[in-house]
Design a protein around this motif. Structure first.
Motif, short mmCIF file in Angstrom:
data_model
loop_
_atom_site.label_atom_id
_atom_site.label_comp_id
_atom_site.label_asym_id
_atom_site.label_seq_id
_atom_site.Cartn_x
_atom_site.Cartn_y
_atom_site.Cartn_z
N TYR A 33 -2.22 -2.85 -6.99
CA TYR A 33 -2.02 -4.29 -6.81
C TYR A 33 -1.38 -4.54 -5.45
O TYR A 33 -0.41 -3.88 -5.08
CB TYR A 33 -1.12 -4.85 -7.92
CG TYR A 33 -1.78 -4.90 -9.27
CD1 TYR A 33 -2.46 -6.04 -9.69
CD2 TYR A 33 -1.73 -3.81 -10.13
CE1 TYR A 33 -3.07 -6.10 -10.93
CE2 TYR A 33 -2.34 -3.85 -11.37
CZ TYR A 33 -3.01 -5.00 -11.77
OH TYR A 33 -3.62 -5.05 -12.99
N LYS A 34 -1.95 -5.47 -4.70
CA LYS A 34 -1.41 -5.81 -3.40
C LYS A 34 -0.23 -6.77 -3.55
O LYS A 34 -0.26 -7.67 -4.39
CB LYS A 34 -2.49 -6.46 -2.53
CG LYS A 34 -3.63 -5.52 -2.16
CD LYS A 34 -4.66 -6.26 -1.29
CE LYS A 34 -5.80 -5.35 -0.89
NZ LYS A 34 -6.82 -6.06 -0.07
N TRP A 90 2.82 -6.95 -4.72
CA TRP A 90 3.36 -7.31 -6.03
C TRP A 90 4.76 -7.90 -5.91
O TRP A 90 5.11 -8.87 -6.56
CB TRP A 90 3.38 -6.09 -6.97
CG TRP A 90 3.78 -6.52 -8.36
CD1 TRP A 90 5.03 -6.60 -8.87
CD2 TRP A 90 2.91 -7.00 -9.37
NE1 TRP A 90 5.01 -7.07 -10.15
CE2 TRP A 90 3.70 -7.33 -10.49
CE3 TRP A 90 1.53 -7.19 -9.46
CZ2 TRP A 90 3.17 -7.82 -11.67
CZ3 TRP A 90 1.01 -7.67 -10.64
CH2 TRP A 90 1.82 -7.99 -11.73
N ASP A 146 -0.97 -14.45 -9.85
CA ASP A 146 -1.73 -14.52 -8.61
C ASP A 146 -1.88 -13.15 -7.95
O ASP A 146 -2.18 -13.06 -6.76
CB ASP A 146 -1.06 -15.48 -7.63
CG ASP A 146 0.37 -15.04 -7.29
OD1 ASP A 146 0.90 -14.15 -7.99
OD2 ASP A 146 0.93 -15.59 -6.32
N ALA A 147 -1.63 -12.05 -8.73
CA ALA A 147 -1.70 -10.71 -8.14
C ALA A 147 -3.16 -10.33 -7.90
O ALA A 147 -4.06 -10.69 -8.66
CB ALA A 147 -1.05 -9.69 -9.06
N SER A 148 -3.37 -9.60 -6.83
CA SER A 148 -4.72 -9.16 -6.46
C SER A 148 -4.87 -7.68 -6.79
O SER A 148 -4.19 -6.83 -6.23
CB SER A 148 -4.95 -9.39 -4.96
OG SER A 148 -6.21 -8.90 -4.58
N TYR A 182 -7.09 -4.14 -7.07
CA TYR A 182 -8.24 -3.47 -6.48
C TYR A 182 -8.21 -2.00 -6.86
O TYR A 182 -7.18 -1.45 -7.27
CB TYR A 182 -8.25 -3.64 -4.95
CG TYR A 182 -7.20 -2.85 -4.21
CD1 TYR A 182 -7.54 -1.67 -3.54
CD2 TYR A 182 -5.88 -3.28 -4.16
CE1 TYR A 182 -6.58 -0.95 -2.85
CE2 TYR A 182 -4.92 -2.57 -3.46
CZ TYR A 182 -5.27 -1.40 -2.80
OH TYR A 182 -4.32 -0.68 -2.12
#
Length: 657
Positions: A612-613, A615, A623-625, A627
């Motif tokens: 997760y970017k 965090w 709204d966590a991204s 990948y």
């Protein structure tokens, strides 16, 4: 009592007839002889400063009048000495060792002096509560300890020909036969921890005295009858408990005493007790032909292996009671999976193979042996697991969460309750007994372990030399030597981990597809000395998935190569193993690592790691991204984990479909 049936039993190979010479297993047997047994002798004598004190030998010396002091240890501390002696008996069966034999003889002299005139033998009650013997069978393991001493007496007699310990245990068993029964003044009951049942059958086999077989059958038939024996026993002593102050809490299901054994349809309660009980049941069924006991064994076998067994062959899913919980409840991180329970499952499987040679029993025996049992001991032979988890996070085990107190991320030197280390020793020291069996004119090859066996098959002496590449590849070669040509069959197990097999006899293909019985390929012909059989088993890396009802493994996969289950470790894959994902189409590459744990095959694969970017410090975010980052996953055999320090481990990993 069930109706007797005619049954031809399969006779397992004896230790004197099998010499294991195997690239994989000889290391472990030599380790038991050269390191484990001497180390455990030191532990039993409290010579290992950093290990928990045993006092087991001291207890016997005090009871024998050879030393002064008081009892120390668990109420069943005597059993550790008995299992050590049993392992020594097996070792002396296969190789003479005068120094080790003298140590054992001295211990046996002490044990004989500690025995009461009537045959009773138990250092706890002799020293600690001399007036209360046979008053707390539910909790205090008197018959359990007696059973282990009987097994030691039989093994030592077979290994050395010396009768002193055998005479001690016969006298002890004779006393038990007087104490227990349905007659006036007898105790109409049984032990809280099964063991005496299987031991008495061994004593019957070596002495020929049917009294011991009948006593074993009595204990089996009596268990679970109503009214509750344990409740009556507790009432008689005022409901006191050995383990704590206050009123004892009894749960007959914990002792497998909730129903008569023939009416039980699911494994429940303390896992070791279940499989020891089933081993004794199978023994009695084999010797008497009791079909109702055979049916009960099959029913409980099916429940265990199809609904309550871990992929590693471990059993017992919860720490509370060291017990089975319920069908498909197989947590990986709070698992118990006691080493002794896997060994007990092997005992049970071995007995079922004698009743009906069927590869399903040998498959489970092999699974438990190659995975849970040898995982329970380090490569140095001086550190042990009592509990065998399938997932470990060290900071959780070492933290304040009491649910994980039983999980150890590294092996321990010894235990206050040290049942597992000597159990490993006695199993590995007797491994030759598990390799072959003879039934009629057929030799069954249960385990693919290299060595030499001398077997009597309907009057013919057959010398069988096996060369095995297990567990790293599926190639096995047999060479037969006979005094004269003989017609007999060689039954080769077709393991559940192999999709196909090829057999050649003297270099020529042998068609066995229509000659498979009970999962064994039957190679029958008139054999001559020098004949060679080659078995080639396909051994792919398998992706194993759980029944969907095992919720802990949903969306996860485990890897198995031959008999070995694999795991990922932090040492190879870094921390945060829970974020690792194995794509369903990822190639699984096998290579050999000469440096790791004495040399072993590892499995590598292209994997993904969930990340997760940005965090931050928040506990939850919407709204966590997320990948998936490329990663390389490395799997090692489960038995070899925790040999490189403390770190995370997992058998089951997430699968990306």
């Amino acid at each position: 009592m069930g109706q007797a049936v005619n049954m031809s039993k399969a006779r397992p190979a004896s230790l004197q007839d099998v010499q294991i010479k195997d690239d994989f297993w000889s290391y472990y047997i030599d380790l038991v002889r050269d390191v484990v047994v001497p180390y455990q002798w030191d532990a039993l004598n409290d010579r290992i400063d950093s290990a928990e004190p045993s006092h087991a030998i001291a207890n016997f010396k005090i009871a024998a009048g050879e030393a002064e002091g008081s009892f120390h240890g668990m109420v069943f501390q005597d059993s550790d000495v008995a299992k050590w002696l049993e392992a020594v008996g097996y070792l002396l069966h296969t190789r003479k060792d005068p120094a080790l034999e003298q140590i054992a003889d001295d211990v046996i002299d002490t044990i004989a002096k500690a025995q009461h005139a009537d045959g009773y033998l138990n250092t706890y009650y002799t020293l600690q509560e001399p007036g209360k013997k046979w008053t707390n069978l539910a909790e205090c393991h008197e018959l359990y300890c007696a059973g282990h001493m009987i097994e030691a007496g039989v093994a030592y007699y077979k290994g050395t020909g010396k009768r002193k310990l055998l005479d001690v245990v016969c006298k002890m068993a004779d006393d038990i036969a007087v104490v227990f029964g349905d007659g006036p003044g007898q105790i109409a009951g049984y032990d809280g921890h099964q063991e005496i049942e299987l031991a008495l059958v061994k004593l019957y086999e070596v002495t020929g005295d049917s009294k011991y077989l009948e006593l074993s059958r009595y204990f089996i038939d009596k268990r679970g009858q109503k009214p509750s024996f344990f409740e009556a026993e507790a009432e008689a002593r005022g409901w006191t408990s050995h383990w704590h102050k206050g009123r004892i809490h009894l749960d007959d299901a914990y002792f497998q005493a909730h129903l008569p054994v023939r009416e039980q349809d699911a494994a429940i309660g303390h896992a070791v007790r279940v499989v020891y009980m089933l081993t004794g049941m199978a023994d009695v069924a084999r010797e008497t032909g009791d079909q109702s006991l055979i049916d009960a064994c099959r029913k409980l076998w099916d429940n265990i292996v199809s609904k309550q067994m871990y992929v590693t062959g471990g059993i017992g899913s919860m720490a509370q009671g060291e017990a089975f919980s319920f069908d498909y409840d197989l947590p990986n991180d709070t698992v118990y999976s006691e080493t002794c329970a896997a060994i007990g499952l092997i005992f049970f499987a071995h007995r079922m193979l004698q009743i009906e040679p069927d590869s399903r029993y040998a498959d489970v025996l092999e699974r438990a042996l190659y995975n849970t049992v040898i995982a329970g001991m380090s490569r140095d032979g001086k550190h042990f697991f009592y509990v065998n988890p399938l997932e470990v996070t060290p900071e959780v085990c070492d933290g304040r969460n009491k649910n994980y107190n039983h999980i150890k991320p590294v092996r321990q030197e010894w235990f206050g309750c040290a049942c597992c280390p000597p159990n490993i020793a006695r199993l590995l020291a007797s491994l030759g007994e598990y390799t072959y069996a003879v039934k009629g004119s057929t030799i069954y090859s249960h385990l693919y372990i290299g060595g030499e066996a001398n077997l009597q098959v309907e009057g013919a002496n057959v010398q069988l030399t096996q060369k095995s590449s297990m567990p790293w590849s599926g190639n096995v070669i047999y060479e037969l030597k006979l005094d004269a040509p003989s017609k007999l069959a060689l039954a080769l197990r077709l393991p559940d981990w192999s999709a196909s097999a090829k057999i050649t006899v003297n270099g020529k293909p042998f068609a066995f597809e229509d000659k498979i019985e009970g999962g064994y390929a039957i190679v029958e012909r008139t054999w001559s000395s020098g004949d060679v059989v080659e078995l080639v088993l396909e051994m792919p890396v398998m992706r194993v998935r759980s029944n969907p009802l095992v919720k802990y493994n949903a969306g996860k996969v485990a890897l198995q190569h031959g008999p070995l289950v694999y795991c990922v470790e932090e040492a190879d894959n870094g921390a945060g193993l829970s974020s690792l994902m194995l794509p369903a189409d990822s190639e699984l590459r096998v290579s050999f690592d000469k440096q790791l744990a004495g040399g072993l095959q590892v499995i590598s694969a292209n994997a993904l790691r969930l990340e997760y970017k940005q965090w931050g410090t928040q506990l939850y975010r919407s709204d966590a991204s997320a990948y998936l980052a490329p990663a390389e996953a490395k799997f090692i055999p489960y038995y070899a984990w925790a040999n490189r320090g403390k770190g995370e481990m997992a058998v089951w990993v997430k699968e990306r479909v």
